[in-house]
Design a protein around this motif. Structure first.
Motif, mmCIF file in Angstrom:
data_model
loop_
_atom_site.group_PDB
_atom_site.id
_atom_site.type_symbol
_atom_site.label_atom_id
_atom_site.label_comp_id
_atom_site.label_asym_id
_atom_site.label_seq_id
_atom_site.Cartn_x
_atom_site.Cartn_y
_atom_site.Cartn_z
ATOM 1 N N GLU A 190 84.425 20.473 62.694
ATOM 2 C CA GLU A 190 83.819 21.107 61.511
ATOM 3 C C GLU A 190 82.415 20.554 61.244
ATOM 4 O OE1 GLU A 190 87.629 22.438 58.758
ATOM 5 O OE2 GLU A 190 86.955 20.354 58.672
ATOM 6 N N SER A 191 82.247 19.250 61.411
ATOM 7 C CA SER A 191 80.902 18.680 61.169
ATOM 8 C C SER A 191 79.915 19.135 62.239
ATOM 9 C CB SER A 191 80.975 17.159 61.053
ATOM 10 O OG SER A 191 80.803 16.542 62.272
ATOM 11 N N LYS A 196 78.933 22.671 61.384
ATOM 12 C CA LYS A 196 77.999 22.649 60.254
ATOM 13 C C LYS A 196 76.583 22.315 60.722
ATOM 14 C CE LYS A 196 80.220 21.399 56.537
ATOM 15 N NZ LYS A 196 80.888 20.487 55.582
ATOM 16 N N GLU A 197 76.496 21.307 61.598
ATOM 17 C CA GLU A 197 75.186 20.918 62.159
ATOM 18 C C GLU A 197 74.540 22.090 62.906
ATOM 19 O OE1 GLU A 197 75.200 17.499 64.754
ATOM 20 O OE2 GLU A 197 76.437 16.392 63.303
#
Length: 202
Positions: free
Chosen positions: A194-195, A198-199
């Motif tokens: 998920e991170s 997002k990036e």
């Protein structure tokens, strides 16, 4: 990063994986479904090393996010056997009924307090930008005294969870995913993915 390829052909495993990662909004394919037939030699000394070996090899054939896991059963009384050799214990083509019975026989007469064990699952990821991550999940329990339960696979029918008074093969699938080593590992990896997503969307 609109696709995940999981380095396994094990359909039981894919059911668990999809249940935990399904709402990421990314297509999740098994290695077989992605048309990748590479045969990977897992010669690492730890679960983490073996998972990363698999992920790196499969990443050579796709530009998707590649996940791979290596999991197994550690029995403390047996010096953490079968450990990283769990799938190959007594031979890869030996049925788990035979493997499970052999482990019960080796623990015959051993009291519950010395039958402590855990399932371990290391999950490795190789992302399209070349970055790598690895996480570990565990589930603690003891080795029971009989083979019991229909819901799991592998060593689940001898892995007893004292607080639930049943083996992991007797748990409903949703509960097993909540408690299992693979469930914990996948939830940790989900946070990493998920991170990354997002990036990428910035």
């Amino acid at each position: 990063m609109d696709k995940i390829v999981f380095a396994t052909g094990n359909e039981n495993k894919m059911i668990e994986i999809r249940m935990i990662l399904e709402d990421l909004g990314i297509e999740i394919l098994s290695q077989r479904e992605a048309g990748i037939t590479a045969d990977v030699i897992e010669d690492g000394a730890t679960f983490e090393e073996n998972a990363m070996i698999k992920a790196r090899e499969i990443a050579k054939y796709t530009d998707a996010i590649v996940l791979a896991d290596d999991s197994g059963l550690e029995i403390d009384y047996l010096n953490k056997e079968p450990g990283i050799y769990s799938a190959r214990y007594m031979g890869e083509n030996t049925s788990y009924d035979i493997k499970n019975q052999a482990l019960l026989d080796r623990l015959d007469g051993v009291p519950d307090e010395k039958r402590t064990a855990r399932f371990v699952c290391a999950i490795a990821a190789v992302f399209p930008d070349g970055t790598e991550e690895v996480v570990r999940g565990t589930m603690e329990g003891i080795i029971g005294h009989e083979i019991i339960g229909e819901n799991g696979f592998g060593y689940d029918p001898i892995f007893f969870l004292p607080e639930y008074h049943c083996t992991s093969a007797q748990l409903p699938p949703e509960k097993k995913n909540e408690l299992s080593h693979r469930g914990e590992g996948l939830r940790k990896m989900r946070v990493v993915i998920e991170s990354k997503l997002k990036e990428a969307s910035k």
